[in-house]
Motif scaffolding. Structure first.
Motif, short mmCIF file in Angstrom:
data_model
loop_
_atom_site.label_atom_id
_atom_site.label_comp_id
_atom_site.label_asym_id
_atom_site.label_seq_id
_atom_site.Cartn_x
_atom_site.Cartn_y
_atom_site.Cartn_z
N UNK A 122 29.75 -8.57 -34.66
CA UNK A 122 29.59 -9.54 -33.56
C UNK A 122 29.79 -10.97 -33.99
N UNK A 123 30.20 -11.78 -33.03
CA UNK A 123 30.52 -13.18 -33.26
C UNK A 123 29.33 -13.99 -33.78
N UNK A 124 28.11 -13.58 -33.42
CA UNK A 124 26.93 -14.39 -33.73
C UNK A 124 26.13 -13.87 -34.91
N UNK A 176 24.09 -3.00 -36.02
CA UNK A 176 23.43 -4.13 -35.38
C UNK A 176 24.53 -5.04 -34.86
N UNK A 177 24.58 -5.21 -33.54
CA UNK A 177 25.61 -6.00 -32.89
C UNK A 177 24.96 -7.30 -32.39
N UNK A 178 25.46 -8.44 -32.84
CA UNK A 178 24.88 -9.73 -32.48
C UNK A 178 25.94 -10.54 -31.76
N UNK A 179 25.74 -10.73 -30.46
CA UNK A 179 26.73 -11.42 -29.64
C UNK A 179 26.00 -12.40 -28.71
N UNK A 180 26.76 -13.24 -28.01
CA UNK A 180 26.11 -14.15 -27.10
C UNK A 180 26.99 -15.29 -26.64
N UNK A 201 30.39 -13.41 -22.94
CA UNK A 201 31.80 -13.63 -23.31
C UNK A 201 32.50 -12.32 -23.66
N UNK A 202 33.77 -12.23 -23.27
CA UNK A 202 34.51 -10.97 -23.34
C UNK A 202 34.57 -10.39 -24.75
N UNK A 212 21.38 -16.26 -26.61
CA UNK A 212 21.73 -16.97 -25.38
C UNK A 212 20.62 -17.94 -24.98
N UNK A 213 21.01 -18.92 -24.20
CA UNK A 213 20.04 -19.89 -23.72
C UNK A 213 19.43 -19.53 -22.39
N UNK A 214 19.70 -18.29 -21.91
CA UNK A 214 19.22 -17.85 -20.60
C UNK A 214 19.59 -16.39 -20.42
N UNK A 215 19.05 -15.72 -19.43
CA UNK A 215 19.51 -14.37 -19.13
C UNK A 215 20.99 -14.36 -18.74
N UNK A 216 21.69 -13.31 -19.14
CA UNK A 216 23.08 -13.10 -18.76
C UNK A 216 23.20 -11.76 -18.05
#
Length: 619
Positions: free
Chosen positions: A434-436, A498-502, A519-520, A541-545
């Motif tokens: 994951x990107x994050x 473990x996948x870390x995205x956001x 994000x895609x 994330x800074x909020x629910x998505x």
């Protein structure tokens, strides 16, 4: 002989009242009265002017009698400036201030909104949305105290924190600066003010500014009022509601802040029923100053008075006139200070702004400066240098990360007989994707080193990938792949992933988002990894998505919010050294067309309700 000289000096300073304001044994109000009567109009207006460090200098401060200097996000004396470089800069401004006729010190302000986040190497705490999920006001108080030490360690006495907005719509780009959607939760978290400023004694008068010593800072409750309730969550937009609802939902936290002795309050860019807050004399003066009894100073936001007109600065004279007469005391110019000073001087001389309004503003500014001890100790305390990024502060941030994580799902998918969490430390081979997962900048979010934040090793800290590698056994092989395709995952012998995205970092209006989708690239990673492996998804994330279309693919889902520099706190919980305790500070909606939707609303139909949060013991 020395005793006689000291006595003579005392008589000259205080005996005939000639220099009473310099005598720390006098009451603050007596010192203010004495100093105010000595000041010219030009000196008073200088005190009301706050300028950016990029245009500030010792000479400018001296020439114009500037009262306040700040740095915007990303504005620094040098790239990766060390604490002593910041101290040298602030002290230089103080030398200019102290060499003026009256020697009134400047008060240097900084956005320290999740730690001392503008300074390289400082401890970066979770953003407020995560701290709200901790439900731990005492933790937040301790974070305030640690932040105050780091701010003071760079010579700065003033922090533009806390944000006590009640975010009612996650589409708002500042939602992560809010502790949550519920007023009572936000009210409980105002305890951070006691950490930043110290706790006033019971005898301290309500509404009077309080700063409890050289290890504390002047705090700033922001943004008054209703900034979290704008239409569609659009930043700087209009909050449409009744006065009663404005008081009950958005103003209530300010009552707590004022009772705690908060020294300053920042006015919001937003409007209330079509009237810009920076022009709203009823709310700013009649309510905040007169009815609520606030006696510190009110400060504008960055170039906010310009935006009283549309387009901004269309009639700057009108903007200066309206904002000052509305009751704002300190104007964050921040660059066009000469024009502001000239216009305000002319308005006073013409009678459009009264001398009493100027005196009220300067009285409040001086009150805060005296309360903060700046006249006695205007320069940096160099003994505090080692507090920036101190190990005990990083441990506190790690604890805050653990307590802010919210477990949204933990299942036994893929035919397993038990839930995936806690993860095994002794698994032979695991995938981190994951990107994050290995990006400190993305992990920290906006308002980190720069205004909008950034990606990569923007400061000092531990990424989640590094934290996982630190936690598993030496025999476990940790494979990191930022964006694996489906073929990469299959038949490689991974025990789990473990996948870390956001979200990408953002701040303020740049973060306004009307669709709130993951994000895609993150969605692709979930599909490619979780279709073949048992997986836990960590959402940054800074909020629910929007989660509903993807959640069935996951074995576990963790809302990590924006955890800051100490990613080790995430691994502490994923691997079972600590359990999840976080309860969501926000409602997780199913679809964006449900927004705004907050706990207690009619037709409340969330994916995960406000206050939801599992533990690993729950089956």
């Amino acid at each position: 002989m020395a005793l006689l000289l000291a006595l003579l000096a005392f008589l000259l300073v205080a005996g005939d009242g000639q220099m009473l304001y310099k005598d720390s044994r006098q009451s603050i109000e007596a010192r203010i009265k004495d100093l105010l009567r000595r000041m010219t109009l030009e000196e008073k207006i200088g005190q009301m002017t706050q300028i950016e460090r990029a245009v500030a200098s010792q000479a400018v401060v001296r020439q114009y009698g500037i009262g306040d200097v700040l740095n915007g996000g990303g504005s620094a004396p040098a790239e990766r400036a060390a604490p002593n470089v910041w101290e040298d800069m602030v002290d230089d401004y103080q030398i200019g201030a102290m060499s003026t006729r009256l020697g009134i010190p400047v008060i240097y302000g900084v956005d320290a909104v999740h730690g001392h986040n503008n300074v390289y190497g400082a401890t970066i705490y979770p953003h407020n949305i995560g701290l709200g999920s901790s439900r731990d006001p005492e933790l937040v108080r301790r974070i305030g105290a640690a932040t105050a030490l780091e701010v003071r360690a760079t010579g700065m006495p003033y922090a533009f924190a806390p944000c006590i907005a009640v975010c009612r719509d996650p589409r708002w780009g500042r939602c992560y600066e809010s502790y949550g959607e519920d007023t009572q939760l936000v009210r409980s978290m105002t305890k951070i003010i006691q950490g930043l400023q110290g706790s006033p004694p019971p005898s301290h008068p309500s509404g009077y500014p309080y700063v409890g010593g050289p290890s504390k800072v002047v705090a700033c409750a922001k943004h008054f009022v209703g900034d979290g309730g704008t239409v569609k969550g659009i930043d700087e937009n209009n909050t449409v509601t009744t006065y009663r609802q404005l008081v009950q939902v958005h103003m209530a936290p300010y009552l707590d802040a004022i009772a705690m002795g908060v020294s300053t309050i920042m006015i919001s860019y937003s409007s209330f029923n079509g009237i810009k807050m920076h022009a709203n004399r009823f709310l700013v003066t009649e309510v905040l100053k007169n009815r609520l009894g606030f006696q510190g100073f009110l400060i504008s936001d960055w170039e906010a008075i310009d935006r009283i007109t549309d387009p901004p600065k269309q009639n700057y004279t009108y903007s200066v006139l309206t904002s000052v007469n509305a009751g704002i005391d300190m104007i964050m110019v921040p660059f066009d200070y000469q024009n502001f000073i000239n216009i305000l001087t002319g308005l006073v001389k013409s009678g459009a702004v009264s001398q009493s309004r100027i005196d009220d503003a300067v009285t409040r500014i001086l009150r805060v400066k005296f309360a903060a001890g700046l006249f006695e100790a205007p320069k940096a305390n160099r003994k505090l240098n080692n507090k920036v990024g101190a190990e005990d502060h990083r441990e506190l941030a790690r604890e805050a990360v653990r307590k802010s994580l919210v477990l949204l799902k933990n299942s036994a998918r893929s035919g397993s007989s038990k839930n995936i969490l806690p993860l095994s430390k002794t698994a032979p081979k695991i995938l981190v994707a994951g990107t994050h997962a290995d990006d400190l900048g993305l992990q920290c979010g906006g308002w980190t080193i720069t205004w909008q934040g950034g990606s990569g090793q923007t400061t000092i800290g531990t990424t989640i990938r590094q934290a996982i590698a630190n936690t598993v056994s030496q025999s476990t092989q940790v494979v990191y792949e930022q964006s694996p395709d489906a073929n990469f995952v299959k038949d490689k012998g991974f025990s789990y992933a473990v996948v870390v995205i956001g979200e990408q970092p953002y701040a303020e209006i740049a973060g306004d988002n009307l669709n709130l989708t993951i994000p895609s690239q993150g969605i692709d990673t979930i599909r490619n990894v979780c279709s073949s492996l048992r997986c836990v998804v960590v959402l940054i994330s800074g909020r629910p998505l929007v989660l509903e279309p993807h959640i069935d693919m996951m074995d576990a889902l963790v809302a990590a919010w924006l955890p800051g520099s100490e990613g080790q706190g995430v691994a502490d919980v994923l691997f079972g050294d600590h359990d999840f305790v976080g309860k969501s500070s926000r409602t997780w909606f199913k679809r964006v067309d449900q927004l705004p939707m907050n706990v207690g609303d009619m037709g409340y139909d969330p994916l995960f309700p406000y206050g939801f949060g599992m533990t690993m013991r729950q089956q």
